[in-house]
Design a protein around this motif. Structure first.
Motif, PDB file in Angstrom:
ATOM      1  N   LEU A 131       0.774  15.214  -9.434  1.00  0.00           N
ATOM      2  CA  LEU A 131      -0.431  14.091  -8.955  1.00  0.00           C
ATOM      3  C   LEU A 131      -1.739  14.871  -9.381  1.00  0.00           C
ATOM      4  O   LEU A 131      -2.763  14.084  -9.702  1.00  0.00           O
ATOM      5  N   TYR A 132      -2.038  15.932  -9.201  1.00  0.00           N
ATOM      6  CA  TYR A 132      -3.388  16.695  -9.477  1.00  0.00           C
ATOM      7  C   TYR A 132      -3.082  17.818 -10.159  1.00  0.00           C
ATOM      8  O   TYR A 132      -2.919  19.310  -9.912  1.00  0.00           O
ATOM      9  N   PRO A 133      -2.794  17.803 -11.611  1.00  0.00           N
ATOM     10  CA  PRO A 133      -2.656  18.610 -12.633  1.00  0.00           C
ATOM     11  C   PRO A 133      -3.791  19.690 -12.598  1.00  0.00           C
ATOM     12  O   PRO A 133      -3.672  20.926 -13.010  1.00  0.00           O
ATOM     13  N   ASP A 134      -5.071  19.475 -12.244  1.00  0.00           N
ATOM     14  CA  ASP A 134      -6.199  20.384 -12.229  1.00  0.00           C
ATOM     15  C   ASP A 134      -6.148  21.613 -11.187  1.00  0.00           C
ATOM     16  O   ASP A 134      -6.018  21.043 -10.044  1.00  0.00           O
ATOM     17  N   ILE A 170       0.746  -1.241  -0.117  1.00  0.00           N
ATOM     18  CA  ILE A 170       0.077  -0.031   0.104  1.00  0.00           C
ATOM     19  C   ILE A 170       0.972   1.164   0.137  1.00  0.00           C
ATOM     20  O   ILE A 170       2.046   1.217   0.462  1.00  0.00           O
ATOM     21  N   TRP A 171       0.435   2.051  -0.630  1.00  0.00           N
ATOM     22  CA  TRP A 171       1.246   3.551  -0.539  1.00  0.00           C
ATOM     23  C   TRP A 171       1.327   4.152   0.827  1.00  0.00           C
ATOM     24  O   TRP A 171       0.304   4.400   1.554  1.00  0.00           O
ATOM     25  N   ILE A 172       2.674   4.458   1.336  1.00  0.00           N
ATOM     26  CA  ILE A 172       2.924   5.111   2.409  1.00  0.00           C
ATOM     27  C   ILE A 172       3.965   6.281   1.937  1.00  0.00           C
ATOM     28  O   ILE A 172       4.756   5.939   1.463  1.00  0.00           O
ATOM     29  N   ASN A 173       3.252   7.418   2.385  1.00  0.00           N
ATOM     30  CA  ASN A 173       4.439   9.008   2.537  1.00  0.00           C
ATOM     31  C   ASN A 173       4.178   9.506   3.673  1.00  0.00           C
ATOM     32  O   ASN A 173       3.143   9.621   4.276  1.00  0.00           O
ATOM     33  N   VAL A 174       5.342  10.403   3.921  1.00  0.00           N
ATOM     34  CA  VAL A 174       5.312  11.020   4.942  1.00  0.00           C
ATOM     35  C   VAL A 174       5.659  12.363   4.568  1.00  0.00           C
ATOM     36  O   VAL A 174       6.578  12.719   3.727  1.00  0.00           O
ATOM     37  N   LEU A 175       4.994  13.508   5.041  1.00  0.00           N
ATOM     38  CA  LEU A 175       5.019  14.833   4.827  1.00  0.00           C
ATOM     39  C   LEU A 175       5.680  15.475   6.006  1.00  0.00           C
ATOM     40  O   LEU A 175       5.264  15.187   7.219  1.00  0.00           O
ATOM     41  N   ASN A 207      -0.379   4.957 -16.169  1.00  0.00           N
ATOM     42  CA  ASN A 207      -1.477   4.476 -16.238  1.00  0.00           C
ATOM     43  C   ASN A 207      -2.726   5.398 -16.085  1.00  0.00           C
ATOM     44  O   ASN A 207      -3.832   4.862 -15.619  1.00  0.00           O
ATOM     45  N   GLY A 208      -2.630   6.492 -16.555  1.00  0.00           N
ATOM     46  CA  GLY A 208      -3.735   7.286 -16.528  1.00  0.00           C
ATOM     47  C   GLY A 208      -4.394   7.653 -15.158  1.00  0.00           C
ATOM     48  O   GLY A 208      -3.570   7.880 -14.165  1.00  0.00           O
ATOM     49  N   GLU A 209      -5.577   7.655 -14.752  1.00  0.00           N
ATOM     50  CA  GLU A 209      -6.124   8.155 -13.432  1.00  0.00           C
ATOM     51  C   GLU A 209      -6.060   6.986 -12.598  1.00  0.00           C
ATOM     52  O   GLU A 209      -6.744   5.837 -12.969  1.00  0.00           O
ATOM     53  N   ILE A 243       2.425   2.621  -7.909  1.00  0.00           N
ATOM     54  CA  ILE A 243       1.052   3.249  -8.380  1.00  0.00           C
ATOM     55  C   ILE A 243       1.022   4.433  -9.270  1.00  0.00           C
ATOM     56  O   ILE A 243       0.461   4.741 -10.136  1.00  0.00           O
ATOM     57  N   SER A 244       1.828   5.613  -8.668  1.00  0.00           N
ATOM     58  CA  SER A 244       2.170   6.632  -9.285  1.00  0.00           C
ATOM     59  C   SER A 244       2.725   6.906 -10.479  1.00  0.00           C
ATOM     60  O   SER A 244       2.588   7.659 -11.563  1.00  0.00           O
ATOM     61  N   GLY A 245       3.866   6.014 -10.558  1.00  0.00           N
ATOM     62  CA  GLY A 245       4.772   6.040 -11.546  1.00  0.00           C
ATOM     63  C   GLY A 245       5.892   7.250 -11.691  1.00  0.00           C
ATOM     64  O   GLY A 245       6.666   7.287 -12.537  1.00  0.00           O
ATOM     65  N   PHE A 246       5.719   7.884 -10.544  1.00  0.00           N
ATOM     66  CA  PHE A 246       6.862   8.739  -9.872  1.00  0.00           C
ATOM     67  C   PHE A 246       7.780   8.183  -8.830  1.00  0.00           C
ATOM     68  O   PHE A 246       7.316   7.716  -7.810  1.00  0.00           O
TER      69      PHE A 246
END
Length: 540
Positions: free
Chosen positions: A145-148, A106-111, A181-183, A127-130
């Motif tokens: 991740l959120y271009p809009d 699963i995706w884990i990130n710390v800010l 992988n698109g959205e 998952i993100s490709g980055f």
């Protein structure tokens, strides 16, 4: 950090210790020498005491130095052990990150408090490709991740609230733009964490890729909507019920409202009434038997029965279903259609097949069927049964003189008079042309002759008025045969009554004749009655 501030640097601490030693040593020398000189006056003894005093000072200072150094070595050892423990903890944390965080699926990130990525595990990369290099230490990952812009602003507002400790999220879903992988749809669980001073040190987030599950849910909902649409548009009602005494409904489609007048929720789990209460009482046993037979042979069942609607109307329904195993029990699944119109049409067709279209009386086939049943009943209960064979006299002249339309009017009028002159248990049928048969249950010879004479008299005494205003005088000839006096079968009764009718014709018409054997019967006890209306010629 606090300990260092209290104690100072190593140089300062060393200078303080040296200064303290000098002060103590100087004071010792000054005061100890003066004290010795006051006590001892002998120079040799004074020299010896000062030597001992010197060695005592050395011993004392040695002990003090030993204790100070021992304490310092203990402290150094503790600090070293603490450093080694920290290094081991760092090593373990590193292993934890490698074995748990990086290898987690699963995706884990710390800010950090500024919203920059500190940890970006392998699942986040996949998952993100980055990569972690792209994601960590920079704000640019949010744009990727959120271009809009509007959507990104909403996401960052939620992140800010989490970092400030104002909010924790569980199951918050966002849609990210991946590199390849698109959205993807990600469900987030995130909260802030504190440092040793109780300040917010950042936030940790766990993300689960729910793209496939949401797609499956969407497909399932679409199938459910499709199934619901199909169910709602079925010409009838789909159901699922328990195989019990009440046919307890567990599911009913919306077609229930149109079919029964009840809402589906009225019948599910027998909330208002059970389905068994709707089934017409006289049909309940047939329904149960049909279902039991089908389940016993592991086949579908089809059954027609009557149903009580909510408005009191009784309708015919056709049910098609089968039994299926469900958790060790038996349930029934199927559909129920309203077949009232078909049943009414069948009844009308059956009636049409049994009714003569011209006169409205039974036709020959139906009359023969009824006669067969009445003969069987008379035989079973040892009762009499009479048959009258009726024929219009000189009917051909009516058709030849006035036409077939007038002839049809005459036949309708004559059949109506005959029908009005017999009992409801009697049967009147048209055998063809101008010939009719009357079946009289439980009638003896004499009683049948009396009925025949009444019929003959009514026809002879009442002229038939036709459409153009004419009144036609008509007569009938009747032959009588009785079960079991003359015959013991339906066909023979008809034949003998027909022969007696022809005797009436030969003897001048407008009369009744009971079969007498003149035309071939030799049965004992046979009698003959002749009926001739007053004022009428035998040849009329």
């Amino acid at each position: 950090m606090n300990h260092s501030k209290r104690s100072g640097t190593p140089v300062t601490r060393s200078l303080k210790v040296a200064l303290a030693y000098l002060v103590v040593g100087g004071l010792w020398i000054l005061f100890s020498d003066a004290a010795v000189e006051q006590v001892v006056s002998d120079p040799e003894m004074l020299t010896r005491l000062q030597t001992w005093k010197g060695w005592a000072f050395v011993a004392f200072t040695g002990v003090v130095l030993y204790l100070v150094m021992l304490r310092q070595f203990h402290r150094d050892r503790e600090m070293l052990d603490h450093q080694l423990g920290q290094q081991e903890e760092i090593r373990r944390l590193s292993q934890f990150q490698q074995s748990v965080i990086d290898n987690a699926n699963i995706w884990i990130n710390v800010l950090d408090p500024q919203g920059r990525v500190l940890i970006w595990n392998r699942a986040a990369e996949e998952i993100s490709g980055f990569s972690s290099d792209v994601a960590t230490g920079s704000d640019s990952i949010w744009e990727k991740l959120y271009p809009d812009p509007d959507y990104r602003a909403w996401v960052l507002e939620r992140v800010s609230r989490i970092l400030s400790g104002q909010e924790e999220v569980e199951g918050l879903e966002t849609t990210i733009a991946t590199r390849h992988n698109g959205e993807r749809a990600i469900a987030w669980h995130s909260r802030s964490f504190l440092d040793s001073a109780g300040r917010v040190a950042g936030s940790i987030a766990i993300g689960m890729d729910v793209t496939e599950s949401r797609a499956a849910e969407s497909a399932l909902k679409a199938r459910e909507r499709q199934l619901s649409t199909i169910m709602d548009n079925l010409p009838g009602m789909a159901y699922r019920c328990l195989y019990d005494d009440y046919w307890t409904m567990k599911f009913i489609s919306s077609g229930c409202r149109e079919l029964t007048g009840y809402q589906p929720e009225d019948l599910v789990d027998n909330r208002r009434l059970p389905w068994s209460d709707l089934v017409f009482a006289d049909d309940a046993a047939n329904v149960t038997a049909a279902v039991e037979d089908a389940i016993g042979s592991a086949e579908p069942f089809s059954v027609e029965y009557r149903l009580h609607r909510a408005d009191g109307q009784i309708i015919w329904v056709w049910e098609r279903g089968r039994g299926v195993e469900d958790g060790g029990g038996m349930v029934l699944e199927g559909i129920i259609l309203d077949v009232t119109e078909r049943k009414e049409l069948e009844a009308r067709l059956s009636e049409m097949a049994a009714i003569d279209p011209l006169t409205g009386q039974f036709n020959r086939r139906e009359t023969e069927r009824i006669l067969q049943e009445e003969v069987a009943r008379a035989e079973r209960y040892h009762r009499k049964l009479a048959v009258l064979w009726v024929d219009l006299d000189h009917f051909k002249n009516v058709n030849d003189t006035w036409g077939h339309a007038v002839g049809d009017e005459v036949l309708r009028s004559i059949s109506l008079r005959l029908a009005e002159s017999v009992r409801t248990v009697d049967t009147l049928g048209r055998f063809g042309g101008e010939e009719f048969i009357v079946v009289l249950p439980e009638m003896s010879v004499d009683e049948a002759w009396e009925v025949a004479e009444r019929l003959r008299g009514r026809i002879a005494d009442e002229p038939v008025r036709v459409s153009f205003g004419m009144a036609l005088d008509l007569t009938i000839s009747i032959g009588v045969a009785v079960y079991p006096d003359h015959a013991d079968s339906a066909d023979t009764l008809c034949n003998l009554a027909d022969k007696a009718m022809y005797q009436a014709k030969e003897q001048g018409r407008n009369r009744t004749i009971v079969f007498s054997g003149v035309s071939g019967s030799t049965e004992s006890g046979e009698i003959q009655h002749l009926g001739t209306p007053a004022g009428k010629s035998d040849g009329a």
